[in-house]
Design an enzyme around this catalytic site. Sequence first.
Site, PDB file in Angstrom:
ATOM      1  N   ASP A  14      95.044  27.130  51.333  1.00  0.00           N
ATOM      2  CA  ASP A  14      95.103  28.262  52.261  1.00  0.00           C
ATOM      3  C   ASP A  14      96.416  29.038  52.164  1.00  0.00           C
ATOM      4  O   ASP A  14      96.943  29.509  53.163  1.00  0.00           O
ATOM      5  CB  ASP A  14      94.867  27.796  53.710  1.00  0.00           C
ATOM      6  CG  ASP A  14      93.583  27.005  53.805  1.00  0.00           C
ATOM      7  OD1 ASP A  14      92.569  27.493  53.289  1.00  0.00           O
ATOM      8  OD2 ASP A  14      93.606  25.899  54.362  1.00  0.00           O
ATOM      9  N   GLY A  50      88.005  28.520  50.376  1.00  0.00           N
ATOM     10  CA  GLY A  50      87.683  29.693  51.191  1.00  0.00           C
ATOM     11  C   GLY A  50      88.774  30.712  51.008  1.00  0.00           C
ATOM     12  O   GLY A  50      89.939  30.399  51.183  1.00  0.00           O
ATOM     13  N   HIS A  51      88.421  31.899  50.567  1.00  0.00           N
ATOM     14  CA  HIS A  51      89.455  32.928  50.498  1.00  0.00           C
ATOM     15  C   HIS A  51      88.973  34.187  51.185  1.00  0.00           C
ATOM     16  O   HIS A  51      87.855  34.626  50.998  1.00  0.00           O
ATOM     17  CB  HIS A  51      89.920  33.213  49.066  1.00  0.00           C
ATOM     18  CG  HIS A  51      88.898  32.987  48.023  1.00  0.00           C
ATOM     19  ND1 HIS A  51      88.988  32.002  47.085  1.00  0.00           N
ATOM     20  CD2 HIS A  51      87.730  33.619  47.799  1.00  0.00           C
ATOM     21  CE1 HIS A  51      87.932  32.037  46.321  1.00  0.00           C
ATOM     22  NE2 HIS A  51      87.162  33.010  46.725  1.00  0.00           N
TER      23      HIS A  51
HETATM   24  P1  IMP Z   1      86.928  18.385  50.545  1.00  0.00           P
HETATM   25  O1  IMP Z   1      87.531  19.109  49.385  1.00  0.00           O
HETATM   26  O2  IMP Z   1      85.993  19.257  51.342  1.00  0.00           O
HETATM   27  O3  IMP Z   1      86.347  17.066  50.173  1.00  0.00           O
HETATM   28  O4  IMP Z   1      88.127  18.038  51.550  1.00  0.00           O
HETATM   29  C1  IMP Z   1      89.148  17.128  51.210  1.00  0.00           C
HETATM   30  C2  IMP Z   1      90.492  17.559  51.784  1.00  0.00           C
HETATM   31  O5  IMP Z   1      90.899  18.774  51.164  1.00  0.00           O
HETATM   32  C3  IMP Z   1      90.457  17.865  53.284  1.00  0.00           C
HETATM   33  O6  IMP Z   1      91.712  17.546  53.837  1.00  0.00           O
HETATM   34  C4  IMP Z   1      90.205  19.356  53.316  1.00  0.00           C
HETATM   35  O7  IMP Z   1      90.626  19.927  54.520  1.00  0.00           O
HETATM   36  C5  IMP Z   1      91.060  19.793  52.147  1.00  0.00           C
HETATM   37  N1  IMP Z   1      90.587  21.056  51.557  1.00  0.00           N
HETATM   38  C6  IMP Z   1      89.533  21.247  50.748  1.00  0.00           C
HETATM   39  N2  IMP Z   1      89.426  22.527  50.382  1.00  0.00           N
HETATM   40  C7  IMP Z   1      90.449  23.170  50.973  1.00  0.00           C
HETATM   41  C8  IMP Z   1      90.891  24.530  50.939  1.00  0.00           C
HETATM   42  O8  IMP Z   1      90.330  25.419  50.274  1.00  0.00           O
HETATM   43  N3  IMP Z   1      91.989  24.800  51.700  1.00  0.00           N
HETATM   44  C9  IMP Z   1      92.654  23.843  52.394  1.00  0.00           C
HETATM   45  N4  IMP Z   1      92.285  22.569  52.431  1.00  0.00           N
HETATM   46  C10 IMP Z   1      91.194  22.232  51.721  1.00  0.00           C
END
Ligand code: IMP
Length: 468
Positions: A14, A50-51
């Site tokens: 993010d 997410g962007h």
């Molecule tokens: P997952 O990638 O959905 O399995 O999440 C694993 C960890 O990565 C969690 O702590 C999520 O909040 C974090 N995470 C995954 N994608 C993002 C992102 O695009 N931005 C920030 N944190 C992310």
Amino acid sequence: MAQIDGTFGGQWGDEGKGKQVDKQLRKQKRDSDELYYQAIVKPQGGANAGHTLFHNGKKFVGHLLPSGMFVPDMNMYIGAHVIVDPVQLWGRDLAEMVADKDGNKKQRQNGEIAILQDDFGIDITSRFYIAENAILQGPYDRIFEGVFEYLKESKNGVAAKVGGTGRGIAPSYANDAARLGLRAGDMLYSDFKERANDFIEEQSNLLFKYYVAICGVPVDRDLVMQRVEDWWKYVWKIKDHLVSIEYEMRTMLGAGKNVFVEGAQAALLDRTWGPYPYVTSSNTLPSVIASSLGVPTSVIGNICLVVKPYVTKVGGGHFPSRMTDAKVEAEFQKAGFEFGSTTGRPRQCGHFDLPLFARALNLTGASQLYISKADICPVDTMYMVESYDTERGYVDGFNRFPHRYSDLINPKLIEFPGWKKEGNDLSLEFYSGFYNYLENFAAQATNNKIKIIGIGTGENVDDCRMFD
Ligand code: IMP
């Protein structure tokens, strides 16, 4: 010699990479008729990313697509290490609900390609490509993520949860590594339907006969059925977009055309080098360019790392630089609009973290730095973490990093005067204090191999100062 450049997150995700990428790509279109970068590629992750991008004042939240939709003629690719969810791309009137920033469930109507068509009048379908060996997400994967988190929570409490985005990314990578899953290119073969049916049946047996019947995990059957139905409805759309990404990249580079890669998530969430198990399931460092695009590492050129003047984190795990004053944290959430674009969750906020910044610089080998959201300074004094204590001594980013991130305690802070936004720039306090320190630190950590290329000063694509 053509090369592949890229932008990667330097913190916990993010950082605002999308806007920086969008800016960089749009700028080249204005500067010349010929595009410098012919393509943008997403190398890893899936719809967990997410962007948020603004186009003509209108907001678009992308997840699975790389940020090239608003640059006319820009070819957009999904690499081999990406988890492709067809419903996320093409779905319409989806039954699925997502939470907004207040935690209220609201209807998510359409997939990304459909939103671009309906709300922005942009049709990317003639310039959108998917690697044949990209990982095809199964209809059960999001359900399985919920199952695993439920089991962790019921055994060891909420803190044990990874706190994933709920997009089923970990189960998809797990199936792929276990050689159980499907690849996007499988649908080019006549046995696709049979293979997909077998896979779905195996997943259904595992879910209902083991996790529901034996482990007692509650599962919404209607949602599962809806998922399977949606999946079959949209999966065929992928077929028209399949390419051999290795061949496409080789051809493009061979013709002297450059390529841009937009990393997803961030350096500190890397599956191998992050705080396991509180990591994402992909390798988020630039080395993924080679394995996901099928190119040799020698074609990798400039890597730009994006950082904010503070850090944010979502999900579980130790957050060593987290702000201790909840009111101050709330100020940053509000000023920086720090609510997950995928989940709507408020992001935890922390101070800029020099030891972890050094780690990100070391792991990525970045040669460029971009400070996004530099206008977000809602307090009179800004802080950076200079070092941490651990049981074996201090950690400052230059010495040995501990195996567990949770060893990092007692952050030692240094302070800087706050600054204000002035037109499209920032007041002098920013440049003489925070910026100057950061620049010197980065130079020291990289042996002068890094250059700050710009700062973001607002949410629109033009609110941005590029220094070259
Ligand atoms: P997952 O990638 O959905 O399995 O999440 C694993 C960890 O990565 C969690 O702590 C999520 O909040 C974090 N995470 C995954 N994608 C993002 C992102 O695009 N931005 C920030 N944190 C992310």
